[in-house]
Design a protein around this motif. Structure first.
Motif, PDB file in Angstrom:
ATOM      1  N   THR A 260      -1.362   3.876   6.582  1.00 45.43           N
ATOM      2  CA  THR A 260      -0.899   4.414   5.655  1.00 45.43           C
ATOM      3  C   THR A 260      -1.879   5.204   4.537  1.00 45.43           C
ATOM      4  O   THR A 260      -1.417   6.158   3.912  1.00 45.43           O
ATOM      5  N   GLY A 261      -3.246   4.733   4.732  1.00 45.00           N
ATOM      6  CA  GLY A 261      -4.100   5.202   3.938  1.00 45.00           C
ATOM      7  C   GLY A 261      -4.535   6.599   4.191  1.00 45.00           C
ATOM      8  O   GLY A 261      -4.732   7.346   3.581  1.00 45.00           O
TER       9      GLY A 261
ATOM     10  N   THR B 237      -1.883   9.868   4.894  1.00 39.66           N
ATOM     11  CA  THR B 237      -1.153  10.326   3.500  1.00 39.66           C
ATOM     12  C   THR B 237      -2.221  11.586   3.181  1.00 39.66           C
ATOM     13  O   THR B 237      -1.859  12.479   2.478  1.00 39.66           O
ATOM     14  N   ASP B 238      -3.643  11.259   3.505  1.00 35.38           N
ATOM     15  CA  ASP B 238      -4.486  12.387   3.082  1.00 35.38           C
ATOM     16  C   ASP B 238      -4.255  13.844   3.391  1.00 35.38           C
ATOM     17  O   ASP B 238      -4.371  14.809   2.533  1.00 35.38           O
TER      18      ASP B 238
ATOM     19  N   SER C  63      -7.049  11.440  -1.823  1.00 34.97           N
ATOM     20  CA  SER C  63      -7.132  10.882  -0.713  1.00 34.97           C
ATOM     21  C   SER C  63      -7.905   9.771  -0.467  1.00 34.97           C
ATOM     22  O   SER C  63      -7.375   8.576   0.066  1.00 34.97           O
TER      23      SER C  63
ATOM     24  N   SER D  76       0.809  -1.178  -0.093  1.00 37.62           N
ATOM     25  CA  SER D  76       0.095  -0.124  -0.141  1.00 37.62           C
ATOM     26  C   SER D  76       0.801   1.483   0.113  1.00 37.62           C
ATOM     27  O   SER D  76       0.513   2.233  -0.729  1.00 37.62           O
TER      28      SER D  76
ATOM     29  N   VAL E 148       0.673   4.197  -2.806  1.00 39.02           N
ATOM     30  CA  VAL E 148       0.479   5.711  -2.180  1.00 39.02           C
ATOM     31  C   VAL E 148       1.285   6.294  -2.869  1.00 39.02           C
ATOM     32  O   VAL E 148       1.011   7.510  -3.328  1.00 39.02           O
TER      33      VAL E 148
ATOM     34  N   THR F 117      -5.996   6.731  -1.955  1.00 40.24           N
ATOM     35  CA  THR F 117      -4.860   6.378  -0.750  1.00 40.24           C
ATOM     36  C   THR F 117      -5.440   5.368   0.119  1.00 40.24           C
ATOM     37  O   THR F 117      -5.155   4.510   0.802  1.00 40.24           O
TER      38      THR F 117
END
Lengths: 191, 846
Positions: free
Chosen positions: B345-346, B349-350, B793, B290, B294, B796
């Motif tokens: 991780t997801g 990052t936003d 976002s 991921s 990303v 990700t």
């Protein structure tokens, strides 16, 4: 002197030779039937029990024994499972032997040339006029004290003696042994 | 007149947020070294805190052990020792199975861990020559004490065995048996029981001794279908010793290498090690795959290397600081909970995406570095701050859950979100300033990713888009009402784990029944415990008679309780009042049939005592059983520990035909102190715990989130609608889509309903916050900028969760799929429906 020259004396032979003779003799047998007479000396009984009957054997793992009256019973050994049926096929009894004592395993051991004695057993062999007598004495505290088998060079079994630790003793004598008669499954049924 | 309290608080929070962001902007742009030093100190402190955390691997520790059903289940695993046993399943040519089993058993016996035998005991065959003597002793005791072993209804048959004709028939049978036996295997048994009284005792013992459904004709532990041979081994050390467990599994792998049949294993040690391996591999693959995707998305969109490389630093800081902070509150973290930090991780990052996208867009629009940074940090940053708080709150609200899996997940991900936000806010400005000085570039407009077309379509046909949205949502909402709950705990485990699959095969080939309920009667007085157990046994008997259960097992099925013993004793006394004469007659019959009567003296003496039969102390009877080959039956059904005796009754059932609620009510009426457990009960109680956690977390996070949104949109309250509409419609659509895809809610993914509220409300919030101009072309430009950030976002986040969806762990995979559906629908409604709604409102105002 003349007499002594004709009487066959039993002479000891190396156990390995006796075992190999059994293996070789048995190698040519795929099945056999025989009549038997058996003498059993048991601590539970006042007198020795004497009985007659028939036995059947087929490689690799089937053995059937039927006793005549007054001790009529039938016994089937299928590898390590013994089934017994009482008089008239009444009560059934099933006994499981330790897997390592299964018939198939013993027969399989006779498939290859014997190069060394099995571990954990004592062995003695005699040869007398073409009759081998092999005595096997398992080490340890198992039920069987000694097993003696007498046989001819061609694998024909003459006598089987089982001596137990508690003094019980069975002597089974084989007569009219017929080899390779083509026994089929229905010859090994208790029904 | 002063304004009311609530609006004052809302206003205060709004102003405090703005001031806080201004402070961050000031300190990061003027004193970047101090910021870095502060972060390094925080990371060092977190490292110390992490070092004190113990990572737990026991799956049962994930659930609230104070739940009665789970408590008893854990107790019973502890008592029976089955929690620590290893099971080996051998499958293949059934002629080869015994030979291969023998070889494998020998290798296991030879296996060593740190120079010591790896296993204490290995069992795989029914026969054990050493057990013949103890078995005969038990039979001798049983025929001498029929009041313990004969059911009251069998006393008549028992006494018939002593009638003259019956004795003769039995002795004749005995003679035949002795004549036909090969060797003297049955001599000892014959002396102990010449009249075959065991025919009344053995079936009862046999029925009570089977814990597995085995082929009775096989000398091995072979399934009835002959396909599976099971071997049970007791490892030398407990499962908690993970270092030992790892070495044990290595020894097992060595022992089974080259086997001619398939050998799989199950059990706590194997499960712990294999699950740990599977989990580590799943987590590492999830995180790295991921992260790569990303970073790829970020770089593809913005084409700047340093901000891209900053993302892993931000995420690592988020995870380390979250773990370090969590270590201040909890001493141990479950490895499964830890795995969920992959979600950061997801989500984490936003914030970099939103901040950098705004900075880049402003620079491309001609603003200088400071102005662009100020707008990114103070304007977009305000929305990012609110979004992060609204995302973190539902996760943190899960911290109040009784279910450890959820509370730790909530705490770790919630803190991870907060720290990722701060890492983004503190690291990005100094890096951007550094880049501007060191690597100045000409900022070009970022591709719109098709969002210009989306805006034009949505605002051009707002009615159609809104109607389609309503139709789609209504349809999926209708489907959502068919959502069902999957309470099977095993569905949460790794689906391809060897331990899991082997356990499934044990259930399929060797289980006595599909399901089992355990009832425990406990106390310090054995007689009292057995008497209470006998009352439950009567109830079990009625259940079986009614066909509600397939069968049941307990000590009372093997030996009589006090009441039954009293009854059998009374009957024996009346039927054997002249027991001495009966013994004398049997002695004569033995002699007449050629037996040596002296060998049967103990048996004959016991007949003489039937006339004075009286109940036997339960402890004595149990001690006799425990000294025999049937010790396993005692261990399975009666446990003695520091708290006293625990009599265990197992009810075997298929499914719904067993009315468990009615049984439990009846059980409570018979014995209020009794306890009961089954996987059904555990699932039911866990479902209740999860439901309570869900409601509590929903109320707490909902209230706080609403408050946060009110604070953010203090001057534009319609923003609350814009924030909540996509996520509410998205959640309902998620449930509907799950139903259509055949997915069910479970203990883990049910929580997505809470967390999606936080994650999903961000999208609408960003759009409403950013798209605020009056001029249509400016609104379009604003939408393209923020829509792109929202889209990236969401992408990700989906990548972060998507990596979970493909893991082997049912628990993680179900969360991954549910979240991806939720985020997907929320993004769709935020990017397509909200512009249409905006256009509708705008046209009305006009």
């Amino acid at each position: 002197m003349l007499l002594s020259a004709t009487v066959c004396h039993a002479r000891s032979v190396p156990p390995l030779e006796g075992l190999e003779a059994l293996r070789k003799g048995f190698g040519g047998i795929s099945d056999f039937t025989a009549e038997i007479s058996q003498e059993k000396r048991l601590s539970l009984m006042k007198r020795t029990m004497v009985m007659t009957g028939t036995v059947r054997f087929r490689k690799p793992d089937l053995f059937y024994m039927e006793l005549n009256p007054p001790f009529s019973s039938r016994m089937l050994l299928r590898d390590s499972v013994i089934e017994q049926a009482g008089p008239g096929g009444g009560e059934r009894n099933r006994i499981m032997l330790p897997p390592e004592q299964g018939l198939k395993r013993w027969i399989a051991k006779l498939a290859d040339p014997v190069t060394s004695l099995p571990e954990g057993v004592g062995m003695h062999a005699d040869l007398s006029g073409g009759l081998y007598t092999l005595t096997i004495t398992p080490a340890g505290k198992g039920q069987v004290k000694a097993l003696t088998i007498s046989f001819l060079e061609d694998g024909t079994i003459r006598r089987l003696v089982i001596s137990e630790q508690n003094g019980d003793r069975s002597v089974m004598t084989f007569k009219k042994l017929r080899r390779n008669v083509g026994l089929v499954d229905k010859d090994f049924r208790l029904e | 007149m002063p304004p009311p309290t609530a609006p004052r608080i809302v206003s205060w929070v709004h102003n405090a947020s703005c001031r806080h962001l201004e402070w961050i902007f000031r300190v990061t742009t003027t004193r970047p070294r101090l910021v870095m030093c502060a972060f390094l100190v925080a990371l060092a402190l977190s490292g110390i805190s992490i070092a004190t955390i113990r990572f737990d691997t026991d799956i049962f520790h994930l659930f609230p052990s104070q739940q009665p059903a789970l408590r008893l289940l854990l107790d019973s695993l502890e008592w029976s020792g089955s929690a620590g046993e290893a099971y080996f399943l051998l499958e293949g040519d059934n002629r080869a199975l015994p030979r291969e089993a023998g070889r494998f058993a020998e290798r296991l016996r030879q296996a060593r861990v740190d120079g010591q035998p790896a296993f204490r005991r290995i069992t795989w065959q029914v026969f054990d020559e050493n057990q013949a003597g103890p078995f005969n002793n038990l039979m001798a005791y049983a025929v001498a004490h029929p009041q313990i072993f004969i059911a009251p209804g069998d006393v008549q048959r028992f006494s018939r065995h002593f009638e003259t004709l019956e004795v003769d028939a039995s002795l004749h049978r005995l003679q035949s048996g002795l004549a036909g036996q090969f060797g003297g295997a049955m001599t000892g048994l014959a002396a102990a029981d010449p009249l075959f009284l065991r025919d009344l005792i053995l079936p009862r013992l046999k029925a009570g001794s089977q814990a597995l459904d085995l082929d009775p004709s096989s000398p091995y532990f072979l399934s009835r279908d002959g396909k599976v041979l099971i071997m049970i081994a007791e490892p030398a050390r407990p499962v908690q010793d993970m270092i030992f467990a790892r070495k044990l599994v290595a020894a097992i792998n060595e022992a089974r290498a080259g086997a001619a049949v398939s050998i799989s294993c199950a059990g706590a040690h194997i499960s712990a090690v294999l699950d740990e391996q599977a989990m580590k591999s799943n987590v590492l693959i999830s995180i790295f795959s991921s992260l790569l995707v990303v970073l790829g998305i970020f770089y593809a969109a913005y084409r700047r290397l340093l901000p891209t490389l900053l993302i892993p630093v931000i995420l690592a800081c988020g995870v380390i600081l979250a773990l370090g902070t969590a270590g201040l509150f909890i001493s141990s973290i479950h490895i499964i909970s830890f795995a969920f930090t992959a979600l950061i991780t997801g989500i984490g990052t936003d914030y970099s995406i939103h901040l950098y996208d705004r900075f880049h867009s402003e620079r491309a629009a001609g603003k200088n570095t400071e102005e662009a940074l100020r707008l990114a940090l103070l304007n977009t940053g305000h929305a990012v701050f609110t979004a992060a708080v609204t995302t973190a709150l539902p996760f943190l609200a899960l911290g109040v859950s009784d279910v450890r899996a959820l509370s730790e997940l909530g705490l770790l991900v919630g803190l991870g979100v907060v720290f990722s936000l701060y890492a983004s806010l503190f690291f990005l400005p100094p890096l951007l300033i550094f880049m501007e000085r060191r690597y100045p570039v000409v900022y070009r407009p970022i591709p719109s990713l098709g969002l210009r077309g989306v805006w034009r379509l949505a605002t051009g046909r707002p009615g159609t888009i809104t109607l389609l949205t309503l139709l789609l949502t209504s349809g999926l909402c209708w489907a959502a009402f068919r959502t069902s709950f999957d309470g099977e705990l095993k569905n949460l485990q790794p689906r391809h784990s060897e331990a899991f699959l082997a356990q499934e095969r044990i259930e399929r080939h060797l289980s006595l029944s599909p399901k089992q309920m355990l009832v425990a009667l406990e106390g310090t007085d054995l007689t009292d415990v057995l008497a209470r157990a006998a009352r439950v046994e009567e109830l079990a008997g009625r259940l079986q008679a009614r066909g509600e259960i397939m069968g049941w097992s307990s000590l009372g099925r093997i030996i009589n309780g006090p009441a039954a013993q009293a009854e059998v004793s009374r009957l024996l006394r009346s039927r054997f009042a002249d027991g001495t004469h009966v013994a004398q007659r049997v002695r004569m019959q033995l002699e007449r049939q050629g037996f040596s009567a002296g060998a049967f003296s103990p048996f004959l003496d016991s007949i003489g005592r039937f006339g004075q039969a009286a109940p036997v102390n339960g402890e004595e009877a149990i001690a006799r059983l425990a000294a025999s080959p049937l010790r396993g039956i005692v261990d399975h059904h009666l446990v003695k520990d520091g708290k006293g005796y625990h009599a265990l009754i197992y009810l075997h059932y298929r499914g719904d035909e067993f009315r468990q609620a009615a049984f439990l009510a009846e059980l409570r009426a018979i014995d209020p102190a009794s306890r009961a457990t089954s996987l059904d009960l555990v699932s039911h109680q866990l479902a209740e715990a999860v439901e309570q956690s869900f409601i509590r977390a929903f109320l707490i996070s909902g209230t706080l989130e609403l408050f946060q949104l009110m604070a953010h949109f203090a001057e534009r309250p319609t923003g609350i609608f814009y924030s909540l509409f996509p996520v509410i419609a998205g959640s309902a659509s998620m449930l509907g889509a799950m139903v259509l895809a055949g997915m069910k809610l479970n203990f883990m993914n049910a929580m997505v309903l809470v967390t999606i509220l936080g994650m999903g409300s961000d999208f609408g919030l960003y759009i409403r916050f950013r798209v605020c101009a009056d001029a249509p072309d400016v609104r379009e430009a604003q939408f393209v900028q923020i829509g792109r950030s929202v889209f990236l976002s969401a992408l990700t986040t989906i990548v972060g969760f998507g990596s979970l969806a493909f893991t082997d762990y049912g628990a993680m995979s179900s969360i991954g799929w549910a979240t991806n559906l939720g985020v997907g629908f929320t993004t769709l409604f935020a990017l397509v429906t909200l512009p249409a709604v905006m256009a509708l409102f705008a046209s009305r105002h006009r």
